[in-house]
Design a protein around this motif. Structure first.
Motif, PDB file in Angstrom:
ATOM      1  N   SER A  29      -9.075  -0.720  -3.733  1.00 30.58           N
ATOM      2  CA  SER A  29      -9.633   0.596  -3.415  1.00 30.58           C
ATOM      3  C   SER A  29     -10.241   0.612  -2.017  1.00 30.58           C
ATOM      4  CB  SER A  29     -10.688   0.989  -4.454  1.00 30.58           C
ATOM      5  OG  SER A  29     -10.080   1.167  -5.729  1.00 30.58           O
TER       6      SER A  29
ATOM      7  N   LEU B 151       0.826  -1.205   0.000  1.00 31.63           N
ATOM      8  CA  LEU B 151       0.000   0.000   0.000  1.00 31.63           C
ATOM      9  C   LEU B 151       0.861   1.257   0.000  1.00 31.63           C
ATOM     10  CD1 LEU B 151      -2.783  -1.072   2.517  1.00 31.63           C
ATOM     11  CD2 LEU B 151      -3.142  -0.445   0.123  1.00 31.63           C
TER      12      LEU B 151
ATOM     13  N   ALA C  42      -7.991   6.195  -3.237  1.00 27.68           N
ATOM     14  CA  ALA C  42      -6.742   6.184  -4.007  1.00 27.68           C
ATOM     15  C   ALA C  42      -6.831   7.117  -5.202  1.00 27.68           C
ATOM     16  CB  ALA C  42      -6.430   4.763  -4.469  1.00 27.68           C
TER      17      ALA C  42
ATOM     18  N   THR D  41      -7.274   2.101   5.041  1.00 31.31           N
ATOM     19  CA  THR D  41      -5.964   2.352   5.636  1.00 31.31           C
ATOM     20  C   THR D  41      -5.658   3.835   5.762  1.00 31.31           C
ATOM     21  OG1 THR D  41      -5.140   0.286   4.700  1.00 31.31           O
ATOM     22  CG2 THR D  41      -3.488   1.876   5.431  1.00 31.31           C
ATOM     23  N   TYR D  42      -5.902   4.608   4.689  1.00 33.44           N
ATOM     24  CA  TYR D  42      -5.477   6.005   4.657  1.00 33.44           C
ATOM     25  C   TYR D  42      -6.607   7.007   4.866  1.00 33.44           C
ATOM     26  CZ  TYR D  42      -1.210   3.943   2.871  1.00 33.44           C
ATOM     27  OH  TYR D  42      -0.071   3.169   2.730  1.00 33.44           O
TER      28      TYR D  42
ATOM     29  N   PHE E 197      -7.311   0.490   0.470  1.00 27.20           N
ATOM     30  CA  PHE E 197      -6.600   1.765   0.503  1.00 27.20           C
ATOM     31  C   PHE E 197      -7.367   2.776   1.360  1.00 27.20           C
ATOM     32  CE2 PHE E 197      -5.117   5.862  -0.889  1.00 27.20           C
ATOM     33  CZ  PHE E 197      -3.795   5.681  -1.247  1.00 27.20           C
TER      34      PHE E 197
ATOM     35  N   ALA F  64      -2.185  -0.632  -8.739  1.00 26.93           N
ATOM     36  CA  ALA F  64      -2.533  -1.749  -7.858  1.00 26.93           C
ATOM     37  C   ALA F  64      -1.996  -3.062  -8.406  1.00 26.93           C
ATOM     38  CB  ALA F  64      -4.054  -1.817  -7.693  1.00 26.93           C
TER      39      ALA F  64
ATOM     40  N   CYS G  36       2.105   1.710  -3.474  1.00 22.87           N
ATOM     41  CA  CYS G  36       1.012   2.186  -4.333  1.00 22.87           C
ATOM     42  C   CYS G  36       0.764   3.669  -4.100  1.00 22.87           C
ATOM     43  CB  CYS G  36      -0.261   1.401  -4.055  1.00 22.87           C
ATOM     44  SG  CYS G  36      -0.249  -0.299  -4.669  1.00 22.87           S
ATOM     45  N   ARG G  37       0.727   4.073  -2.846  1.00 23.05           N
ATOM     46  CA  ARG G  37       0.469   5.478  -2.556  1.00 23.05           C
ATOM     47  C   ARG G  37       1.567   6.367  -3.134  1.00 23.05           C
ATOM     48  NH1 ARG G  37      -0.440   8.196   3.379  1.00 23.05           N
ATOM     49  NH2 ARG G  37       1.544   7.154   3.783  1.00 23.05           N
TER      50      ARG G  37
END
Length: 324
Positions: free
Chosen positions: A283, A253, A294, A289-290, A286, A271, A256-257
């Motif tokens: 998605s 992740l 995304a 988590t954040y 993500f 991804a 990816c970010r």
């Protein structure tokens, strides 16, 4: 090809733009000033090659930046001699020698006319334990033997030859270089080597980092590659913040970010590059988590992204990586 400078102020501005932690010039040899700088990125790894005249420079507490707290700096002399003083350590370096520097702390440099390569490594990638870092900072490491010789040989040609890498190639190559740096630093510790379980866990962490883009990266495969049982693998990580599967998810992740923030690739493409086969699942994971989608990172107007509290370790969504 680098830029040749005859003006010390212009050289300093270019160094700042290169990402090198700031230093203040104290003196140079008084003759004609001539310097050269080449900066290259390899995934999360930054390499900067400098050609400088004889002189001295330093970094004090007032010139450090918050961003420097996220980095480790490894300096390698390829021509000439240098002295680096940080903390209680003093490193007298000749050709091929290297030294670990904490960019967030004061440091002094003095050198003959020289060429050297600086590697800037995110701290989360190198994963030095605080006690080991304290022993290593400012200590010269001979580059004519052992793992340090491999780091030295590799770094000497890297700054001018890092071209033509695809994103995943650059990230995997950087992981390999960082792992080699970690081995060289561990070798320098000598008798203070980590306990066998710690050493094995560190090797596994390096293995995971180098293979994050592999969709088949699983605890079972990792255990097999290191000739241990899955149960033994999980026991190695039982006192760590994340399980093996959660660690793989977390690091994927993060990659990816980073990719979404610095490229125009689609969410699905990024991804897939980092091992997530199902874009919809990615998605959801993500956002869990954040706290934001995304797709928000692909927008030019990032200021509109609404941030909410980040999930704590182990609360990063319904991952598809099994714990077995």
């Amino acid at each position: 090809m680098g830029s040749v400078f005859t003006d010390i102020e212009a050289f300093g501005e270019t160094l700042a733009a290169s990402g090198l932690p700031p230093v203040l010039s104290r003196r140079h040899d008084g003759g004609e000033f001539r310097a050269d700088v080449v900066a290259r990125d390899l995934g999360p790894l930054k390499l900067i090659q400098l050609v400088t005249p004889e002189g001295e420079c330093f970094r004090d507490a007032r010139s450090t930046r918050a961003a420097d707290e996220e980095l480790w700096q490894i300096d390698l002399v390829t021509r000439g001699r240098a002295r680096v003083e940080q903390g209680r350590g003093t490193a007298d370096l000749s050709s091929a020698d290297l030294v670990l520097i904490d960019p967030s702390r004061p440091v002094r440099f003095a050198s003959t006319a020289s060429t050297h390569v600086t590697m800037l490594v995110p701290r989360q990638e190198l994963r030095l334990r605080p006690g080991d870092a304290a022993r290593l900072v400012g200590v010269g490491i001979k580059g004519d033997r052992g793992p340090a010789a491999l780091v030295s040989s590799l770094a000497q040609g890297m700054a001018r030859s890092l071209t033509g890498f695809r994103t995943n190639e650059a990230d995997r190559s950087a992981a390999a270089v960082i792992e080699l740096v970690a081995v060289a630093l561990e070798a320098q510790l000598g008798d203070a080597r980590p306990a066998p379980d710690e050493a094995l866990r560190d090797r596994i962490l390096g293995y995971i980092e180098a293979r994050l883009s592999d969709r088949d990266l699983t605890p079972a495969g990792i255990a097999a590659a290191h000739h241990i049982s899955v149960r033994r693998l999980h026991k190695l990580f039982q006192d760590q913040p994340l399980t093996v599967a959660a660690l793989i998810r977390h690091r994927r992740l993060e990659r990816c970010r980073a990719d979404l923030a610095r490229s125009d690739r689609t969410v699905a493409a990024v991804a897939a590059r980092w091992g997530f086969a199902d874009p919809a699942h990615f998605s959801r994971l993500f956002k869990a988590t954040y706290g934001y989608n995304a797709a928000a990172l692909t927008s030019n107007n990032r200021a509109r992204t609404v941030m909410v509290p980040t999930a704590r370790p182990g609360q990063d969504g319904d991952a598809q990586i099994a714990e077995r």
